[in-house]
Write a protein that holds these residues in place. Structure first.
Motif, PDB file in Angstrom:
ATOM      1  N   VAL C 260       0.832  -1.205   0.000  1.00  0.00           N
ATOM      2  CA  VAL C 260       0.000   0.000   0.000  1.00  0.00           C
ATOM      3  C   VAL C 260       0.865   1.253   0.000  1.00  0.00           C
ATOM      4  O   VAL C 260       0.648   2.192  -0.774  1.00  0.00           O
ATOM      5  CB  VAL C 260      -0.937   0.005   1.223  1.00  0.00           C
ATOM      6  CG1 VAL C 260      -1.611   1.351   1.373  1.00  0.00           C
ATOM      7  CG2 VAL C 260      -1.973  -1.091   1.098  1.00  0.00           C
ATOM      8  N   THR C 264       1.017   4.021  -2.972  1.00  0.00           N
ATOM      9  CA  THR C 264       0.617   5.400  -2.685  1.00  0.00           C
ATOM     10  C   THR C 264       1.699   6.367  -3.137  1.00  0.00           C
ATOM     11  O   THR C 264       1.422   7.389  -3.772  1.00  0.00           O
ATOM     12  CB  THR C 264       0.359   5.574  -1.183  1.00  0.00           C
ATOM     13  OG1 THR C 264      -0.515   4.545  -0.755  1.00  0.00           O
ATOM     14  CG2 THR C 264      -0.259   6.913  -0.890  1.00  0.00           C
ATOM     15  N   ASN C 325      -6.271  -1.331  -6.723  1.00  0.00           N
ATOM     16  CA  ASN C 325      -6.941  -0.660  -5.614  1.00  0.00           C
ATOM     17  C   ASN C 325      -8.400  -1.058  -5.509  1.00  0.00           C
ATOM     18  O   ASN C 325      -8.914  -1.332  -4.430  1.00  0.00           O
ATOM     19  CB  ASN C 325      -6.885   0.855  -5.858  1.00  0.00           C
ATOM     20  CG  ASN C 325      -5.976   1.538  -4.877  1.00  0.00           C
ATOM     21  OD1 ASN C 325      -5.367   0.873  -4.052  1.00  0.00           O
ATOM     22  ND2 ASN C 325      -5.889   2.831  -4.962  1.00  0.00           N
TER      23      ASN C 325
END
Ligand SMILES: Nc1ncnc2c1ncn2[C@@H]1O[C@H](COP(=O)(O)OP(=O)(O)O)[C@@H](O)[C@H]1O
Ligand SMILES: [Mg+2]
Lengths: 380, 364, 336
Positions: C260, C264, C325
């Motif tokens: 993650v 990001t 996602n």
């Protein structure tokens, strides 16, 4: 974590490494701050890390013009001080750029035609000549001075007034506050609907929000700019308005806001919401009286995010507010200065510090909420 | 104050699983009804359908003679106490109790009066200004009940209200709920639990559910003494009833069954002649088995495999030759019997149970 | 002062307008379809109606804004990429042809790839290392707070900070940039760092790494603390040493979080623009896609078609992450 590792030499290594990293991470900002409060003459000749030590400066100055000469006996004398409002000490001086350090302070230097120059360590000088001084400009004096460290807020005074940062500061606030509050309101309602209300298409909407989360906002700029021009023409206002930029920030901030808040709100215990429903509350009642107060941590954390994001944004401001003086926000102003005053570090450092001081305060006072929000968004 | 009537009620979730299958139930005004059953059997779903939190997939639900399938929870005249209490964490005890009345726009004085009355009844008056987090588990539970009382509902719904309390508090609160019922004889109460002791002690009538079906409805003693099937027999009572496969040897007023080639038993249970030689199940509760001195006095003999001394009683796990499962006998007090001893067990014929090959009880 | 007053008024109006919409529309709905009293059957009907309408009152502004600011522009960008500079005339794929034939594009593309590889990896790596170490020392929270701090600084502010560090004085003048001062101190030759082609990219990347490491650290630190102590204790009993515990017990348990964090930062990197704009404006071979797009949009009156083409390249690069996602979010929703 592991009790046995507490006292091993490894621990000291860890302390040392972390200390090293922390220093590396903080030094750039510290340097900026120190520089911004240094005297601008010192700033440009010595590194900020020498700020606390005495620095040696070579300076060129002009003596007062011949108008101020007085007659003392058979000599025409011009007197003055080179170091008004400074506590520097002059070590060497000269009158020619060929040899600026020709004489030690206090000695009497012979110039042309029997003229003499004497510069004392405290900056007092005396130019003497048997004939009357002519012309309108004063004699050039070169000197080398030991300047003690000097800190001043002059740089800030200058950028806030002359460079227009005060105005930009207000502009930034005007952009940031509504651009923080509006998306929170809009997103909180949407997040509640996506978390707890039943309606067709809900799953699709959630997926859409997650998908839009990663859309690069550069994608949007061209079409939006065209739309803004059209709308601006239609209403007969310019295309660059505060309302325009608020809504733009709202639109771009919404996916993250909805995503964060939905995660949080969906995690609230369902029994509390059902209990309110049994108690007769409508969804609007539940939202106002139960969800909003209980989601405070998430709302706060998103607010901080959005505040930092909007305050620090350059791109959207440049596109939707433009570059004209009266609308320029701090980041835009800083960029202008970077272009026009690229070498004037006293202006750049002070301006940069003004642009980052508000987010830094927000950051250090509300860090707890920020971390919580980050975690709500990423760790599952 | 109200009858609750369920007719052919079903629940099918979106994933097409039929969680409740054809529930028919008639609850009389003022009754204390307990839904009991293993977890996942659909008790909460049934309760939530009555409350209006869950849609009814098929069938009708009537409260007070009126069909309420489409009526929102708040207008059904019900109040619900949740397992986790579901107190509003940001409101004081007072506001928690007043919330429903404020939503209904009841006058301030009237709210105050009702909240204080309920608080008084539940000894919550000193805590009215506190937030739920500053209360003990038992106090929170009482606030949840108080919140229900304030609404003066026709039907109280409780979903496992005691399961978050520790053992001692659970007993105390159980008695408080029993007292509450006594003080409000007109209110109908529907109470969900997976704990048979709660069910036995509180209920006027128990509804025993399993896998979306009602297994039996009746008074606690009814279920204990006359379980309708093996499931009920095993669910009610602890340790569970011994159920041993058997064969019907003789039918009639007195039925004779053989548990193994050597063990024959006769009970006063009526079977028709068509049952002759059929496979069946013989049941006897551990507490109905008595250790006797000689083989002749008893009907079962076997070797003790485990002894569990509980103090007030002793459990003997007896391996009976010819039976697959061990038979448990519960004897009052402590016994000298040891592992490996041979014991002889007897029982009163009228305490014996007999179920047919579909595990349904024979008529007595 | 007048500015302050008008700013305050506009702010209030903006925020109030928003609040008025939500209150007004919901109260109106309750007035038209009352659900709190009246005959039960009527209430039931009203409730059904307002339950159908209300979600859209709640969602309305969000859906409109998302559509107008994100969804529609994505579609329109695709359309514009087939049109000429003013967006009026259809030109087929000539913008694409231009793009793939231009050297500048390949330069930005190469640089973007460098950014994509270096920045997320470095930031995640440093974040993980620092998180692990700060969890073991008593002043760890202070350390974390300081390392997290750059997160609050704007890219442009950070650019000024680092430009100052990379500052270069020619001749024998004293160096006031820290980096050159250090180089000189160790007897090296001072350099004008941000003009050295290729390597200057890394000097720009350092800025983003400096900003993003704190983010990675905070999240990974929480994930590390979420690892059950029992698993580590069991490993200690099994005789594993610190390094083995870290790589074989702890890291595998937080893979999900590492992914993650990594994605990001990747998304952020794709959009990086301010830093390049402020430091070099794409000179000295440091161009990146986002800045190139901005260039084409505004330089010389703007070429919307070419700008849109570059935007689409950025979008295409993001799509795999977007799909990943959405999948993750869906799996999560089913878990609820
Ligand atoms: N929203 C739902 N969707 C699908 N199945 C559900 C849902 N809620 C409950 N169930 C299923 O319904 C069954 C009964 O649940 P419940 O009524 O909560 O059981 P319990 O008797 O333990 O209270 C369970 O098997 C559960 O998995
Ligand atoms: Mg349940």
């Amino acid at each position: 974590m592991i009790a046995s590792s507490k006292r091993s030499p490894l621990t000291y290594l860890v302390h040392a490494t972390v200390l090293f990293l922390v220093v590396i991470w903080t030094i750039p900002t510290a340097g900026l701050f120190v520089s911004s409060i240094r005297d601008k003459d010192q700033l440009s000749v010595s590194g900020w890390w020498t700020a606390l030590s005495t620095s040696e400066q070579r300076i060129v100055d002009r003596a007062n013009g011949p108008k101020t000469q007085t007659q003392e006996g058979d000599q025409f004398v011009i007197r003055g001080n080179l170091l008004t409002n400074s506590s520097a000490v002059i070590t060497q001086f000269g009158f020619s750029s060929l040899d600026p350090e020709a004489f030690a302070a206090g000695t009497l230097a012979e110039m042309r035609n029997g003229q003499t120059l004497q510069v004392m360590a405290n900056g007092d000088y005396a130019l003497a000549s048997p004939a009357q001084w002519k012309g309108s400009r004063g004699q050039r004096i070169f000197y080398t001075a030991e300047v003690p460290p000097r800190f001043t807020l002059d740089n800030y005074r200058e950028v806030l007034s002359a460079e227009g940062l005060g105005q930009s500061f207000l502009n930034s606030l005007t952009v940031t506050i509504p651009a923080t509050i509006i998306p929170i309101l809009v997103a909180a309602f949407a997040a509640y609907a996506l978390a707890w209300m039943r309606f067709p298409g809900r799953a699709l909407l959630v997926a859409a929000v997650v998908g839009l989360l990663v859309v690069p906002l550069q994608m949007s700029l061209i079409p939006l700019l065209k739309s803004y021009n059209l709308i601006g023409e239609f209403f007969g206002v310019g295309s660059k308005t505060y309302v325009g930029i608020w809504l733009a920030h709202t639109g771009f901030g919404l996916p993250l806001a909805i995503y964060l808040l939905r995660n949080y709100i969906a995690g609230l215990p369902s029994e509390i919401i059902e209990s309110a429903r049994v108690d007769g509350a409508s969804d609007f009642d539940i939202f106002r009286k139960i969800i909003l107060p209980l989601s405070f941590p998430a709302l706060a954390s998103f607010a901080i995010f959005q505040f930092l994001w909007v305050w620090n944004d350059l791109l959207i401001a440049m596109v939707f507010l433009g570059n004209n003086e009266e609308h320029l926000v701090l980041t835009g102003q800083l960029r202008e200065l970077l272009g026009s005053r690229g070498g004037n570090w006293e202006i750049l450092t002070a301006s940069a510090f003004i642009t980052i001081i508000v987010p830094l305060c927000v950051f250090f006072s509300l860090q707890r909420y920020l971390v919580r929000g980050l975690l709500a968004g990423s760790v599952k | 104050m109200a009858d609750v009537k369920l007719t052919h009620v079903k629940k099918i979730y979106s994933n097409k699983v039929e969680v409740l299958k054809d529930i028919n139930l008639d609850i009389k005004k003022g009754e204390f009804i307990v839904f009991v059953g293993p977890s996942g059997c659909g008790k909460s779903t049934l309760l939530r359908m009555i409350s209006g939190l869950e849609e009814i997939s098929a069938g009708t639900l009537e409260i007070d003679g009126q069909v309420v399938n489409d009526i929102p929870p708040a207008l059904r005249g019900i109040a619900m106490v949740f397992q986790s209490y579901a107190l509003y964490p940001h409101m004081s005890v007072y506001d928690n109790m007043a919330f429903s009345l404020q939503i209904a726009k009841v006058g301030k004085e009237s709210i105050d009066q009702q909240v204080r009355k309920a608080a008084d009844m539940l000894q919550l008056t000193p805590y009215l200004d506190r937030l739920p987090k500053a209360l003990s588990g038992g106090q929170r539970q009482r606030v949840a009940i108080g919140r229900a009382i304030v609404r003066r509902p026709k039907v109280f719904l409780f979903d496992e209200p005691l399961s978050n309390l520790d053992a001692a508090l659970r007993v105390a609160t159980r008695m408080e709920i029993a007292n509450l019922k006594d003080s409000m004889p007109d209110s109908t109460m529907i109470y969900v639990t997976h704990d048979q002791v709660e069910a036995m002690t509180l209920a006027d009538r128990i509804v025993l559910l399993s896998a979306g079906n009602i297994e039996q409805v009746g008074s606690p003693l009814d279920l204990y003494e006359h379980p309708a099937n093996v499931f009920v027999a095993k669910f009610i009572g602890s340790p569970a009833m011994n159920v041993v496969p058997c064969r019907i040897e003789k039918t009639g007023e007195q039925t004779q069954v053989s548990l193994s080639s050597t063990v024959m038993v006769e009970t006063p249970i009526i079977t028709g002649s068509s049952e002759q030689a059929k496979a069946a199940f013989f049941g006897i509760r551990p507490e109905d088995l008595l250790v006797v001195a000689t083989e002749a006095e008893g009907f079962l003999s076997g070797q003790v495999t485990f002894v569990e001394s509980l103090g007030e009683a002793t459990l003997l796990y007896v391996t009976v030759p010819g039976c697959e499962e061990m038979v448990i006998a519960k004897q009052a007090g402590t016994l000298k019997t040891q592992r490996g001893d041979t014991v002889h067990l007897s029982a009163l014929p009228e305490k014996m149970h007999l179920f047919d090959d579909k595990e349904v009880s024979y008529r007595r | 002062m007048a500015q302050l007053a008008s700013a305050l008024v506009t702010m209030l109006l903006g925020v109030l307008g928003c609040a008025v919409y939500f209150y007004g529309s919901n109260i109106l709905l309750d007035k038209v379809f009352p659900t709190k009293s009246g005959p039960a059957q009527k209430v039931a009907r009203n409730l059904r109606i307002s339950n159908t309408i209300r979600p859209w009152l709640f969602l309305g502004p969000a859906v409109l804004l998302l559509t107008f600011y994100l969804f529609y522009p994505v579609i329109d960008s695709i359309r514009l990429s087939f049109f000429d500079r003013s967006g009026d005339e259809f030109v087929g794929i000539s913008n694409y042809v231009w793009l793939f034939g231009s050297d500048e594009f390949f330069e930005s593309f190469r640089n973007n790839m460098l950014w994509l590889i270096v920045v997320p990896t470095a930031a995640t790596f440093f974040g993980l290392v620092i998180a692990t170490m700060t969890d073991r020392i008593w002043w760890g929270n202070i350390a974390k707070s300081l390392i997290f701090m750059p997160m609050a600084i704007s890219f442009i502010g950070a650019s000024v900070i680092w430009k100052f560090i990379y500052d270069f004085r020619s001749g024998g003048d004293a160096q006031i940039g820290l980096l050159n001062a250090v180089v000189v101190f160790f007897g090296g030759e001072p350099q004008n760092w941000i003009t050295i082609p290729f390597w200057n990219n890394f000097f720009l990347m350092i800025i983003l790494i400096w900003i993003q490491t704190g983010f990675a650290m905070v999240i990974l630190s929480a994930a590390l603390r979420g690892i059950p102590d029992e698993t580590i204790e069991a490993a200690v009993l099994d005789g594993a040493n610190g390094v083995q515990i870290f790589f074989k017990i702890m890291v595998p348990q937080i893979w999900g979080t590492i992914a993650v964090v990594w994605t990001t930062i990747t998304i952020l990197v794709l959009k990086v623009f301010d830093i390049v704009l402020a430091m070099t404006n794409g000179q000295w071979d440091t161009q990146v896609l986002a800045n190139q797009m901005f260039d084409w949009m505004f330089r010389g009156g703007g070429d919307f078609g070419r700008g849109a083409v570059v935007a689409i390249v950025i979008m295409v690069l993001v799509i795999p992450i977007m799909i990943w996602n959405i999948k993750r979010a869906n799996a999560e929703m089913e878990g609820r």
